[in-house]
Each structure stands twice: as structure tokens, then as C-alpha cells.
Design a protein around this motif. Structure first.
Motif, PDB file in Angstrom:
ATOM      1  N   GLU A   1      10.138   4.087  -5.516  1.00 35.26           N
ATOM      2  CA  GLU A   1      10.004   4.753  -4.213  1.00 35.26           C
ATOM      3  C   GLU A   1       8.775   5.639  -4.160  1.00 35.26           C
ATOM      4  OE1 GLU A   1      12.596   7.743  -1.322  1.00 35.26           O
ATOM      5  OE2 GLU A   1      13.530   6.771  -3.056  1.00 35.26           O
ATOM      6  N   ASN A   2       8.465   6.321  -5.268  1.00 38.84           N
ATOM      7  CA  ASN A   2       7.291   7.185  -5.302  1.00 38.84           C
ATOM      8  C   ASN A   2       6.005   6.391  -5.147  1.00 38.84           C
ATOM      9  OD1 ASN A   2       8.739   9.576  -5.623  1.00 38.84           O
ATOM     10  ND2 ASN A   2       8.769   9.398  -7.851  1.00 38.84           N
TER      11      ASN A   2
ATOM     12  N   ASP B   1       5.701   3.473  -3.586  1.00 29.76           N
ATOM     13  CA  ASP B   1       5.644   3.048  -2.186  1.00 29.76           C
ATOM     14  C   ASP B   1       5.123   4.178  -1.304  1.00 29.76           C
ATOM     15  OD1 ASP B   1       6.664   0.664  -2.991  1.00 29.76           O
ATOM     16  OD2 ASP B   1       8.705   1.033  -2.267  1.00 29.76           O
ATOM     17  N   ARG B   2       5.574   5.390  -1.602  1.00 27.91           N
ATOM     18  CA  ARG B   2       5.155   6.546  -0.804  1.00 27.91           C
ATOM     19  C   ARG B   2       3.653   6.793  -0.955  1.00 27.91           C
ATOM     20  NH1 ARG B   2       8.092  10.073  -3.070  1.00 27.91           N
ATOM     21  NH2 ARG B   2       9.932   9.730  -1.756  1.00 27.91           N
ATOM     22  N   GLN B   3       3.139   6.683  -2.173  1.00 26.06           N
ATOM     23  CA  GLN B   3       1.717   6.927  -2.399  1.00 26.06           C
ATOM     24  C   GLN B   3       0.862   5.872  -1.710  1.00 26.06           C
ATOM     25  OE1 GLN B   3       0.481   9.687  -3.717  1.00 26.06           O
ATOM     26  NE2 GLN B   3       2.599  10.373  -4.002  1.00 26.06           N
TER      27      GLN B   3
ATOM     28  N   LEU C   1       0.905   6.632   1.915  1.00 27.79           N
ATOM     29  CA  LEU C   1       0.054   7.786   2.183  1.00 27.79           C
ATOM     30  C   LEU C   1      -1.418   7.392   2.223  1.00 27.79           C
ATOM     31  CD1 LEU C   1       1.482  10.804   0.122  1.00 27.79           C
ATOM     32  CD2 LEU C   1       1.095  10.708   2.586  1.00 27.79           C
TER      33      LEU C   1
END
Length: 294
Positions: free
Chosen positions: A86-87, A89-91, A94
Motif C-alpha cells: 500500500e505504501n 502504491d501511495r508513493q 503521489l
């Protein structure tokens, strides 16, 4: 004319620290004033200097080229994305967000700040996958892929704008210069991309460029792409709800206006009735007075 405008503007900016009003100020504070001056000036002349005629053909051609490369996957660029993270995907999301924000910014400093934040998100993405910092060789393919997926408009025009109006010392050394060089290299790669660079045969490359991508389903099956599609669907649902709310608001406004008209009319009728009653009561009082006097 563009270069002389840049030189004159920043020539004055560099001398601002000599003004008596700024005596004793820290250099960081003076720099903030210069950036504020730049932002004020560039926001007001932006429409006249961004994407001038000499840039438009190449800018539009490169925008179209980037959109036509939507079928490219990380494996074509010799890197991989972390799966089920998930991290990560978030980066990646962003990084794409900051690229898309570029076209909304007006000052050179604000635009290059978006580029720096995009690259920092990709550095974090690489660190999550490999537990080490990304070098230029690792960052570049990730940046190329992010540009393809986000497809930010006017990217070439943005780099030209930054190159012309950001102080040259910002583009020759330091963090801004490093990341600006990376995005310029990424654009150059995309502009001159060849089948060999993607480990593809010429026929296969041409086939994909014509829109017959056998990788599309694979791309859409990734966790990130799936999440992206979910987000798109959510946005569409929100847009539909906004339309419903706008329709409801319109009906509510119409009903409110009608109610106000009805209230006004009713108030007028009540006032008229009261006036009639007062007149009748006054006439009754006069008659009673006559009777009592007689």
C-alpha cells in the motif's frame, strides 16, 4: 526578449539584499522575498510567456507521443514495482499527482517544486522496494514510467518555462538542478524512444503504437491500476452525486423563490384584509357614536 526579461528580473532580485529595509535579514528570508517577487511577476505575465509559439509544435507533438505510449509497462523499462504494498502504491500515486499539479502552477519555483516532490516520491518508492537509495540510473526509468502513466499536459513547455525564468544558479547545482536534469532526460528518452530501448522487435513496437496492445489487460490487472480504476469510478460517482445535488439545489432554489413570492402575496392579502377590517371597524365606531349621541 525572454532571456532579457529573466536577466533583468533576477538582476534586481539579487540586489534586494542591499536595500536598507533588509539590513540584518538572514539570506533565507531574503531568498523568500525574491521568490515572492518572482511569483507575483510571473503569475501576472504567465499567459504571455508560457508555451510561446516557438514551443507549441514540439510541445503538442510530445504530449501526443506520451499518450501513445500508454501500453508501456515497468518491465519494458527494466524495473519492477513492489507488489501488494500500500505504501508503494501511495508513493507512485503521489509522484503522478505532483506531475499533474505542474500545469496548475504559474511560477517557475512552484513548478520545479512539483518536479522535486515527484522525484522524492519515486526515491521513496525505490527505497521501499530495495531498501536502499535510488541513483540516477534507477530513478530515470521510474520517472519515465510515471510520466507515461500520468501523461501531464504541456510537460515540454513547462521545462522550457523553468529553463528560461528560474535563476540559472538553481539549474546548475543542487537538488533542483538534479531533478530538473532527470525530467529533461526522461522527455528526451520519450521523444526519441526506439524498440531496442524497450527490448522489443520493430514490428511489435509498431503494433503497440497502433493501439493493438496485448499488454493492456496485464497493465489493468496490476494492483495499482486496479486501484486507479476504482478511484476513477469513485470520481465518476462523486460527479454524479454533485450533479444530483446541483439539481436538488436548483429545485430548492426555485421552490424557495416561489415560496418567497407566495409569502409576499399572502402578506399583501393579509395587509389588505387588515386594512378592510380597520375601515369597517372605523365605520362601525362612527355609527355607534352617532347612535349614542342621539
Amino acid at each position: 526578449a525572454v532571456v532579457s526579461t529573466q536577466s533583468g528580473h533576477y538582476g534586481r532580485g539579487k540586489r534586494i539584499g542591499d536595500f536598507p529595509h533588509f539590513e540584518g535579514w538572514k539570506q533565507e528570508s531574503v531568498d523568500d522575498v525574491v521568490v515572492g517577487m518572482e511569483r507575483f511577476v510571473m503569475v501576472n505575465i504567465y499567459a504571455n510567456v508560457f508555451n510561446p509559439p516557438m514551443d507549441r509544435v514540439k510541445n503538442d507533438t510530445l504530449d501526443s507521443k506520451i499518450r501513445s505510449l500508454h501500453w508501456i509497462l515497468p518491465k519494458h523499462l527494466d524495473f519492477s514495482l513492489p507488489s501488494d504494498n500500500e505504501n508503494s502504491d501511495r508513493q507512485l500515486a503521489l509522484a503522478q499527482y505532483y506531475l499533474l499539479e505542474l500545469n496548475k502552477k504559474r511560477s517557475p519555483h512552484d513548478k520545479i517544486a512539483c518536479i522535486v516532490l515527484c522525484c522524492k516520491a519515486l526515491h521513496e518508492l525505490f527505497n521501499l522496494a530495495h531498501d536502499k537509495a535510488a541513483g540516477a540510473d534507477e530513478l530515470l526509468p521510474m520517472l519515465i514510467y510515471t510520466i507515461i502513466v500520468a501523461a501531464p499536459p504541456n510537460l515540454f513547455a513547462t521545462t522550457q518555462y523553468i529553463d528560461r525564468f528560474l535563476p540559472q544558479e538553481k539549474l546548475t547545482s543542487g537538488e533542483m538542478a538534479y531533478h530538473f536534469t532527470n525530467i529533461c532526460c526522461a522527455l528526451q528518452f520519450l521523444e526519441n524512444i526506439t524498440p531496442d530501448q524497450l527490448s522489443l522487435a520493430a514490428e511489435e513496437f509498431d503494433h503497440f503504437m497502433e493501439g493493438h496492445s496485448s499488454h493492456l489487460e496485464e497493465a489493468l490487472s496490476t494492483k495499482f491500476a486496479s486501484g486507479l480504476l476504482d478511484n476513477i469510478n469513485r470520481v465518476k460517482e462523486c460527479e454524479e452525486k454533485v450533479k444530483q445535488l446541483q439539481s436538488y439545489h436548483g429545485k430548492l432554489r426555485d421552490n424557495t423563490e416561489k415560496l418567497q413570492i407566495d409569502i409576499t402575496q399572502h402578506k399583501a392579502q393579509v395587509n389588505k384584509s387588515l386594512a378592510d377590517m380597520r375601515a369597517k371597524f372605523s365605520s362601525f365606531e362612527e355609527e355607534m357614536a352617532k347612535l349614542l349621541s342621539s
